[in-house]
Design a protein around this motif. Structure first.
Motif, mmCIF file in Angstrom:
data_model
loop_
_atom_site.group_PDB
_atom_site.id
_atom_site.type_symbol
_atom_site.label_atom_id
_atom_site.label_comp_id
_atom_site.label_asym_id
_atom_site.label_seq_id
_atom_site.Cartn_x
_atom_site.Cartn_y
_atom_site.Cartn_z
ATOM 1 N N TYR A 24 -9.900 37.560 -9.747
ATOM 2 C CA TYR A 24 -9.499 36.476 -10.646
ATOM 3 C C TYR A 24 -10.755 35.890 -11.291
ATOM 4 C CZ TYR A 24 -7.966 31.937 -12.315
ATOM 5 O OH TYR A 24 -7.735 30.838 -13.107
ATOM 6 N N THR A 91 -1.932 24.529 -12.044
ATOM 7 C CA THR A 91 -1.454 25.365 -10.945
ATOM 8 C C THR A 91 -0.209 26.165 -11.308
ATOM 9 O OG1 THR A 91 -2.104 23.504 -9.556
ATOM 10 C CG2 THR A 91 -0.939 25.305 -8.481
ATOM 11 N N TYR A 94 -0.340 28.932 -14.211
ATOM 12 C CA TYR A 94 -1.235 30.027 -13.841
ATOM 13 C C TYR A 94 -0.613 30.873 -12.734
ATOM 14 C CZ TYR A 94 -5.368 29.002 -16.704
ATOM 15 O OH TYR A 94 -6.245 28.854 -17.742
ATOM 16 N N ARG A 95 -0.043 30.198 -11.741
ATOM 17 C CA ARG A 95 0.541 30.975 -10.652
ATOM 18 C C ARG A 95 1.751 31.770 -11.142
ATOM 19 N NH1 ARG A 95 5.269 28.808 -9.825
ATOM 20 N NH2 ARG A 95 6.021 28.068 -7.822
ATOM 21 N N ARG A 96 2.495 31.228 -12.107
ATOM 22 C CA ARG A 96 3.653 31.949 -12.646
ATOM 23 C C ARG A 96 3.212 33.249 -13.320
ATOM 24 N NH1 ARG A 96 8.534 31.120 -11.420
ATOM 25 N NH2 ARG A 96 8.414 28.910 -11.954
ATOM 26 N N CYS A 99 1.694 35.755 -10.674
ATOM 27 C CA CYS A 99 2.695 36.316 -9.756
ATOM 28 C C CYS A 99 3.641 37.249 -10.500
ATOM 29 C CB CYS A 99 3.464 35.213 -9.034
ATOM 30 S SG CYS A 99 2.449 34.332 -7.833
ATOM 31 N N LEU A 123 -5.344 27.672 -6.345
ATOM 32 C CA LEU A 123 -4.467 28.758 -6.791
ATOM 33 C C LEU A 123 -4.213 29.817 -5.716
ATOM 34 C CD1 LEU A 123 -3.049 30.068 -9.252
ATOM 35 C CD2 LEU A 123 -5.262 31.037 -9.905
ATOM 36 N N ARG A 126 -1.371 29.456 -3.212
ATOM 37 C CA ARG A 126 -0.047 29.531 -3.827
ATOM 38 C C ARG A 126 0.360 30.991 -3.975
ATOM 39 N NH1 ARG A 126 2.349 24.207 -5.593
ATOM 40 N NH2 ARG A 126 4.038 25.627 -6.101
ATOM 41 N N ILE A 127 -0.578 31.828 -4.457
ATOM 42 C CA ILE A 127 -0.275 33.244 -4.652
ATOM 43 C C ILE A 127 -0.011 33.909 -3.296
ATOM 44 C CG2 ILE A 127 -1.195 35.443 -5.513
ATOM 45 C CD1 ILE A 127 -2.870 33.776 -7.502
ATOM 46 N N HIS A 130 3.282 32.910 -1.971
ATOM 47 C CA HIS A 130 4.342 33.532 -2.763
ATOM 48 C C HIS A 130 4.621 34.949 -2.273
ATOM 49 C CE1 HIS A 130 6.803 34.111 -6.381
ATOM 50 N NE2 HIS A 130 6.345 35.354 -6.361
ATOM 51 N N GLU B 138 3.919 25.754 -2.195
ATOM 52 C CA GLU B 138 4.545 26.963 -2.730
ATOM 53 C C GLU B 138 5.917 27.180 -2.079
ATOM 54 O OE1 GLU B 138 3.588 28.763 -5.241
ATOM 55 O OE2 GLU B 138 5.106 30.349 -5.068
#
Ligand SMILES: Cc1cc2nc3c(=O)[nH]c(=O)nc-3n(C[C@H](O)[C@H](O)[C@H](O)COP(=O)(O)OP(=O)(O)OC[C@H]3O[C@@H](n4cnc5c(N)ncnc54)[C@H](O)[C@@H]3O)c2cc1C
Ligand SMILES: Nc1ncnc2c1ncn2[C@@H]1O[C@H](COP(=O)(O)O)[C@@H](O)[C@H]1O
Lengths: 374, 277
Positions: A24, A91, A94-96, A99, A123, A126-127, A130, B138
């Motif tokens: 990233y 957040t 970017y995560r959307r 992912c 970030l 979160r990834i 997920h 999350e």
């Protein structure tokens, strides 16, 4: 203990395709952040070991030449999301995007690396959550190697794994480095401290593929808005760019000691003042000065540690300095185990003398009669 | 009316690194001798939660996951003004990594029900990852503000200032949201008189204590044990290395007057190259 495979064990997943190494890349208002380039340096080695491509992902708006620069810095492929709603890091959007992109890949990346910056640490978890995959924080070394899981409470994990990400970080409270792995699920993720890995040389001859990726945001991704971003670069403390760092610890005896350190720092052309966590916790200097595991990682040409004992958590933030000079009145202080030059003495006698001789040097330097440097 | 009714703060008990007991001379921890304490970063989170209660109203619930002694930090939270505490304690949680910890804690949060703000510390001093907060966000599909160092609530939204690399950022988010509180925020200072009295009573009266501090298990919160503990953890510590000699041999300069010592340094290093001309 490199766990060489016993010859009868057959690697699990041996027939499955191995994914790429994905880095990233952080940019802020169109400016590439050094940590991404450092990760490309580290990622290149991992990708070469795996014999897989090194890919990078970058998000933002009006990215211009950034994707090309990323290739020149070592990537084989760059996934680019260029969209007005991605101009500032947030957040959820970017995560959307990230992912979604990973989800549609045929083979998920083997490894994914982010910087342990405020953005990366926002970030990466979160990834990881997920994809319910493992994430190791604040690594200082990365490698690829085999691992055999022999037992434990979960029989489904047992087996020999040929290519695991070794995510290595100092472990809490002990003089140990922990090697953390999670070969059971890809991407195997880690964040890495800024200033630890070494970027590759910029090479415009390098070829790579620039791949635009879709940006499909949902209503709920707009729950947070950025009102304003303030950059306060160079507020007198530029630890990561200074040639010389003069750092103070509890041995200074009080906040006034930093006066002396400022005077010493003023003797150099490009110097900054650092500190141990203990003095930051005592409120003698603000947190921005802190060097170490929970502060900054620095790599100056000269690091002068004054009244710092040299605890592992401090050491991991400065051990790669080219030259470490330690001043401590205790000859058994741990810092003398890894400094290059140790001065045993009271810093209140030693530092004024150092200032005096440095100044003398500058006065006479025009006559160039100073002995040449070894 | 701010509309705030429920605030949850996540706190963890960690080995004490501030007292000399249990600390080796090099600053490392002797776990056998170490005392326990509230994770220092969580003091900022607790202070933030109590600030919301004082300024905007609402009830503060402190939530922790850990072995039974962690009740101590929930009592500490009550002394400072928290309304109640929950401790998730279950042998099946042993060896949880951050993903498994976040899974278990998010189940507790669902069990607690509705909330407006969820505060965590920036990181723990033992796990030291700063991951658990965002991983919970999350799981709960929350908006998040990490590295928060100041905030207010206006028209039901959180206006926050967060730290970024080399600067700051002002953001506004809808609620509910997760906030990880930076160590630049005000730390926890005063106990409230009412809280301190209550905590004293709770120590004396077990039945009363059970009304304020609830110890719960994975079954209570309907968590899948397969996703907790070692089983639910995608990472393991495979190996530890002693940190070896780095930086090579240290040349020692000692037993002489300061001017000689510094002259030695000037002669055998290149520091003069960096001095102002
Ligand atoms: C999870 C975790 C994270 C941490 N992160 C960090 C971090 O990022 N950075 C960090 O620095 N620490 C960190 N620490 C703390 C670390 O373990 C040490 O406690 C800290 O570095 C000690 O600071 P110090 O060397 O200034 O103090 P001390 O250990 O108290 O050392 C003071 C030294 O000064 C010497 N001295 C005293 N008087 C004089 C004098 N007149 N002249 C010369 N020498 C003198 C003494 O001999 C002694 O060696 C962390 C700890 C933990 C548990
Ligand atoms: N076992 C736990 N119980 C309650 N809160 C926790 C626990 N572990 C982590 N947290 C919260 O998550 C934050 C980040 O922790 P960490 O990811 O371990 O650095 C901490 O400051 C706490 O607020």
């Amino acid at each position: 203990m490199t766990e060489e495979s016993p010859n009868q064990a057959i690697p699990i997943n041996a027939s499955q395709p191995i994914g790429e190494v994905l880095v990233y890349i952080e940019q802020c208002l169109g400016e590439l952040q050094p940590v991404g380039l450092e990760l490309l340096g580290a990622g290149r080695q991992l990708a070469d070991k795996l014999e897989r491509p090194l890919s990078a992902i970058v998000l933002g708006y009006n990215l211009g030449d950034i994707p090309k620069t990323i290739i020149a810095q070592g990537a084989d492929k760059v996934y680019v999301a260029d969209h007005p709603d991605l101009e500032q890091y947030r957040t959820l959007p970017y995560r959307r995007v990230i992912c979604n992109w990973l989800e549609q890949m045929e083979v998920e990346p083997h490894t994914m690396l982010l910087g342990s910056t405020t953005t990366g640490r926002d970030l990466a978890p979160r990834i990881a959550a997920h994809f319910t995959t493992g994430l190791t924080a604040d690594t200082t070394e990365l490698d690829i190697g085999p691992y055999e899981h022999k037992g434990g409470s979960d029989p489904s994990k047992i087996g020999l794994y040929a290519n695991c990400l070794y995510a290595i970080r100092p472990s809490f409270g002990e003089s140990l480095k922990a090697r953390i792995l999670g070969p059971w699920k890809n991407p195997q993720m880690a964040t890495t401290r800024p200033g630890v890995m070494i970027p590759l040389k910029l090479d415009w001859e390098r070829h790579g593929e620039i791949i635009p990726i879709p940006v499909n945001l949902l209503q709920e991704d707009y729950r947070l808005v950025v009102e304003e971003t303030f950059r306060e670069v160079n507020k007198g403390v530029n630890l990561t760019q200074a040639d010389v760092i003069v750092s103070g610890g509890y041995g200074l005896g009080g906040p006034d000691g930093f006066e002396l350190l400022n005077q010493l720092a003023a003797c150099f052309d490009n110097a900054a003042v650092g500190a141990s966590r203990k003095v930051v916790d005592c409120g003698w200097v603000p947190y921005v000065h802190q060097v170490g595991q929970t502060g900054k990682t620095v790599r100056p040409k000269v690091y002068i540690a004054c009244g710092i004992s040299g605890a592992i958590q401090h050491r991991v933030g400065m051990q790669n300095s080219d030259l470490i000079i330690a001043i401590n009145k205790d000859p058994d202080a741990p810092i003398f185990k890894f400094a290059h030059h140790g001065i045993v003495g009271d810093l209140y006698q030693v530092i004024p003398e150092m200032i005096r001789q440095l100044k003398k040097n500058s006065n006479t330097s025009s006559t160039k009669e100073v002995s040449s440097i070894v | 009316m701010s509309g705030i009714t429920d605030i949850i703060v996540l706190i963890k008990q960690v080995p004490d690194t501030t007292s000399k007991a249990g600390l080796n001379p090099d600053g490392t921890i002797d776990r056998a001798r170490a005392k326990r304490m509230l994770n220092p970063f969580d003091r900022y989170a607790l202070q933030a939660a109590l600030h919301v209660k004082k300024t905007y109203g609402g009830k503060v619930t402190a939530l922790s996951m850990g072995p039974p002694p962690a009740v101590e930090i929930l009592l500490e939270a009550i002394e400072h003004g928290a309304d109640q505490g929950y401790l998730l304690s279950d042998r099946r949680l042993a060896a949880s990594d951050t993903l498994a910890t976040a899974y278990a804690l998010h189940k507790c949060i669902l069990y607690l029900g509705k909330f407006d703000l969820l505060f965590t510390g920036l990181q723990t001093t033992d796990g030291d990852t700063a991951q658990v907060g965002p991983q919970i966000a999350e799981r709960l599909d929350l908006s998040q503000v990490t590295y928060c160092e100041g905030f207010s609530i206006q028209n039901g939204k959180l206006h926050a200032r967060r730290i970024i690399e080399g600067g700051h950022q002002d953001v506004i988010t809808e609620l509910p949201a997760l906030v990880t509180v930076a160590n630049a925020y005000h730390t926890l200072e005063y106990k409230t008189i009412r809280g301190a009295r209550l905590a004293q009573e709770l120590l004396r009266d077990e039945a009363l204590k059970n009304q304020y501090i609830h110890t719960i298990t994975l079954d209570d919160v309907n968590a899948d044990p397969e996703l907790c503990g070692l089983k639910g953890s995608p990472t393991i510590v495979a190996h530890t290395d002693k940190v070896g000699q780095i930086g090579g041999q240290c040349t020692m300069h000692q037993g002489k007057s300061a001017d000689i010592l510094i002259k030695e340094i000037m002669d055998c290093t290149n520091i003069k190259e960096f001095a102002k001309q």
